[in-house]
Motif scaffolding. Structure first.
Motif, mmCIF file in Angstrom:
data_model
loop_
_atom_site.group_PDB
_atom_site.id
_atom_site.type_symbol
_atom_site.label_atom_id
_atom_site.label_comp_id
_atom_site.label_asym_id
_atom_site.label_seq_id
_atom_site.Cartn_x
_atom_site.Cartn_y
_atom_site.Cartn_z
ATOM 1 N N VAL A 85 31.453 25.855 38.513
ATOM 2 C CA VAL A 85 30.743 26.319 39.712
ATOM 3 C C VAL A 85 31.525 27.471 40.339
ATOM 4 O O VAL A 85 32.641 27.282 40.837
ATOM 5 N N CYS A 86 30.949 28.662 40.310
ATOM 6 C CA CYS A 86 31.565 29.830 40.936
ATOM 7 C C CYS A 86 31.077 29.903 42.376
ATOM 8 O O CYS A 86 29.954 30.341 42.647
ATOM 9 N N ASN A 87 31.897 29.415 43.291
ATOM 10 C CA ASN A 87 31.484 29.243 44.685
ATOM 11 C C ASN A 87 32.281 30.075 45.680
ATOM 12 O O ASN A 87 31.759 30.480 46.709
ATOM 13 N N ALA A 88 33.555 30.333 45.399
ATOM 14 C CA ALA A 88 34.413 31.007 46.385
ATOM 15 C C ALA A 88 33.849 32.371 46.769
ATOM 16 O O ALA A 88 33.174 33.021 45.970
ATOM 17 N N ALA A 89 34.117 32.789 47.992
ATOM 18 C CA ALA A 89 33.699 34.133 48.397
ATOM 19 C C ALA A 89 34.446 34.571 49.640
ATOM 20 O O ALA A 89 34.883 33.734 50.435
ATOM 21 N N VAL A 90 34.589 35.859 49.784
ATOM 22 C CA VAL A 90 35.064 36.433 51.050
ATOM 23 C C VAL A 90 33.948 37.296 51.632
ATOM 24 O O VAL A 90 33.135 37.871 50.901
ATOM 25 N N TYR A 91 33.945 37.370 52.952
ATOM 26 C CA TYR A 91 32.913 38.094 53.690
ATOM 27 C C TYR A 91 33.627 38.801 54.834
ATOM 28 O O TYR A 91 34.291 38.145 55.639
ATOM 29 N N GLN A 92 33.540 40.121 54.889
ATOM 30 C CA GLN A 92 34.252 40.877 55.920
ATOM 31 C C GLN A 92 33.284 41.774 56.700
ATOM 32 O O GLN A 92 33.338 42.995 56.578
ATOM 33 N N PRO A 93 32.419 41.137 57.509
ATOM 34 C CA PRO A 93 31.353 41.901 58.161
ATOM 35 C C PRO A 93 31.851 42.897 59.200
ATOM 36 O O PRO A 93 31.139 43.856 59.508
ATOM 37 N N THR A 94 33.037 42.667 59.769
ATOM 38 C CA THR A 94 33.492 43.570 60.832
ATOM 39 C C THR A 94 34.600 44.516 60.374
ATOM 40 O O THR A 94 35.123 45.280 61.169
ATOM 41 N N ALA A 95 34.964 44.459 59.088
ATOM 42 C CA ALA A 95 36.072 45.298 58.608
ATOM 43 C C ALA A 95 35.691 46.778 58.694
ATOM 44 O O ALA A 95 34.614 47.179 58.260
ATOM 45 N N LYS A 96 36.571 47.561 59.281
ATOM 46 C CA LYS A 96 36.321 49.006 59.382
ATOM 47 C C LYS A 96 36.809 49.712 58.116
ATOM 48 O O LYS A 96 36.294 50.758 57.737
ATOM 49 N N GLU A 97 37.857 49.151 57.553
ATOM 50 C CA GLU A 97 38.462 49.750 56.361
ATOM 51 C C GLU A 97 38.437 48.730 55.229
ATOM 52 O O GLU A 97 38.550 47.532 55.474
ATOM 53 N N PRO A 98 38.341 49.209 53.997
ATOM 54 C CA PRO A 98 38.373 48.270 52.871
ATOM 55 C C PRO A 98 39.757 47.656 52.685
ATOM 56 O O PRO A 98 40.760 48.273 53.036
ATOM 57 N N THR A 99 39.796 46.444 52.132
ATOM 58 C CA THR A 99 41.058 45.891 51.629
ATOM 59 C C THR A 99 40.876 45.677 50.135
ATOM 60 O O THR A 99 39.757 45.743 49.624
ATOM 61 N N PHE A 100 41.985 45.408 49.445
ATOM 62 C CA PHE A 100 41.952 45.475 47.985
ATOM 63 C C PHE A 100 42.549 44.241 47.320
ATOM 64 O O PHE A 100 43.422 43.580 47.877
ATOM 65 N N THR A 101 42.087 43.982 46.111
ATOM 66 C CA THR A 101 42.658 42.893 45.309
ATOM 67 C C THR A 101 44.007 43.352 44.736
ATOM 68 O O THR A 101 44.390 44.521 44.870
ATOM 69 N N ALA A 102 44.690 42.425 44.050
ATOM 70 C CA ALA A 102 45.964 42.757 43.410
ATOM 71 C C ALA A 102 45.801 43.902 42.418
ATOM 72 O O ALA A 102 46.743 44.651 42.147
ATOM 73 N N ASP A 103 44.575 44.048 41.886
ATOM 74 C CA ASP A 103 44.330 45.103 40.900
ATOM 75 C C ASP A 103 43.778 46.378 41.536
ATOM 76 O O ASP A 103 43.332 47.288 40.824
ATOM 77 N N GLY A 104 43.791 46.421 42.870
ATOM 78 C CA GLY A 104 43.383 47.645 43.560
ATOM 79 C C GLY A 104 41.882 47.862 43.636
ATOM 80 O O GLY A 104 41.400 48.997 43.693
#
Ligand code: NDP
Length: 315
Positions: A85-104
């Motif tokens: 089951v692929c369930n995890a998620a992040v949601y950043q509705p108010t972020a002004k700038e992007p953030t990045f994973t370990a792989d950029g």
């Protein structure tokens, strides 16, 4: 024997409620694949999941290395894999700038889509080998994929465009951080990632259902307005969103009810059809829902698959 199910992001919200619902049947051993080991252990304990019915394993979907390490650890454990089951998620509705994973890579698409894409591709072989009678790969979708509802039409709407940003790796350096090549928008990035989830499920179905017999499915469990998903939203939104969903849109479901719904997609003998996007009506009965035009576009599904393969290092 008991079935073995891996649930990503089982440390809170829908994932935790599903883990609890499945563990309580006594028919499942739940592998809680979580980035925060301690939080997951505590969550399992406070939800009252008994020790023999779950194992916590570390998985950070925002890192391809971590995904590969998780898969290696799981394989080494020698357990069969019956349902993922692929369930995890992040949601950043108010972020002004992007953030990045370990792989950029932009975090929402990187975590919700690419991390799960790599995970499910690497675990497909284990599912093929399992002798469980009803093997399933489930990817949690979103209402963004429905055009038949008001909520599915709230701006900013998902749109993948020609996928120039995705093809460029979503790194914000020589490519955009958005799949369609546009300017960063956290709410849209989440919706785009969910469209990718639903397209991926269908592409899996076309490529592997006949050969493997695995059921590939997606779902919209209802609006679970109380989960941590909205943790980054402004306080006023978090205050008003649950009653709004309860009394105005009537799309509200409790975490417990949503967990029961996802648990049905995992184990109910009547929900074995592959390539389906499940939803529930107001009497909590499941039905096969229609996907929006973009979320069911065959050539986009193939394109998402092929570009994603390159990014995660499978092609
Ligand atoms: P939560 O925020 O409560 O749960 C999300 C889970 O994902 C958490 O366990 C979180 O871990 C985990 N997670 C986030 N990033 C990573 C990562 N990098 N690696 C591993 N795990 C990670 O939200 P929900 O329960 O609401 O969301 C679950 C699913 O349901 C999502 O796919 C969401 O899109 C979907 N959904 C939710 C709806 C809703 O109304 N809430 C509606 C429709 C779909 P941690 O505990 O460490 O933060």
């Amino acid at each position: 024997r008991k079935g073995t199910v891996i649930i990503t992001g089982a440390s809170s919200g829908l994932g935790l409620a599903t883990a609890k619902a499945l563990a309580e049947t006594g028919k499942w051993h739940v592998i809680m694949a979580c980035r925060d080991f301690l939080k997951a252990e505590r969550a399992a304990k406070s939800a009252g999941i008994s020790k023999e019915n779950y194992t916590v394993m570390h998985l950070d979907l925002a890192s391809f290395d971590s995904v590969r390490q998780f898969v290696a650890n799981f394989k080494q454990s020698g357990q069969p894999l019956d349902v993922l089951v692929c369930n995890a998620a992040v949601y950043q509705p108010t972020a002004k700038e992007p953030t990045f994973t370990a792989d950029g890579i932009e975090l929402s698409v990187g975590t919700n889509h690419l991390g799960h894409f790599l995970l499910s591709r690497l675990l497909l072989d284990d599912m093929k080998k399992s002798d469980y009678p009803s093997k399933r790969l489930i990817i949690v979708g979103s209402i963004t994929g429905n055009t038949n509802t008001l909520a599915g039409n709230v701006p900013p709407k998902a749109s993948l465009g020609d996928m120039r940003g995705l093809a460029g790796g979503l790194n914000g350096l020589n490519s955009s951080t958005m799949i369609d090549g546009g300017k960063f928008d956290g709410a849209k990035a989440y919706k785009d990632s969910k469209i990718c989830n639903m397209l991926t499920m269908q592409e899996f179905h076309r490529r592997y259902h006949e050969e493997t017999g695995i059921t590939f499915a997606s779902l919209y469990p209802g609006c679970i307005a109380t989960t941590g998903l909205f943790r980054e939203h402004i306080p006023l939104f978090r205050l008003l969103f649950p009653p709004f969903q309860k009394f105005i849109t009537k799309g509200y479901v409790s975490e417990e009810e949503s967990g029961k719904r996802l648990a049905q997609v995992v184990s109910d003998p009547s929900l074995t059809k592959s390539g389906v996007y499940w939803s529930w009506n107001k009497d909590s009965a499941s039905f096969e829902n229609q996907l929006s035009e973009e979320a069911s576009d065959v050539s986009k599904a193939r394109k998402v698959w092929e570009i994603s393969e390159k990014i995660v290092g499978l092609a």
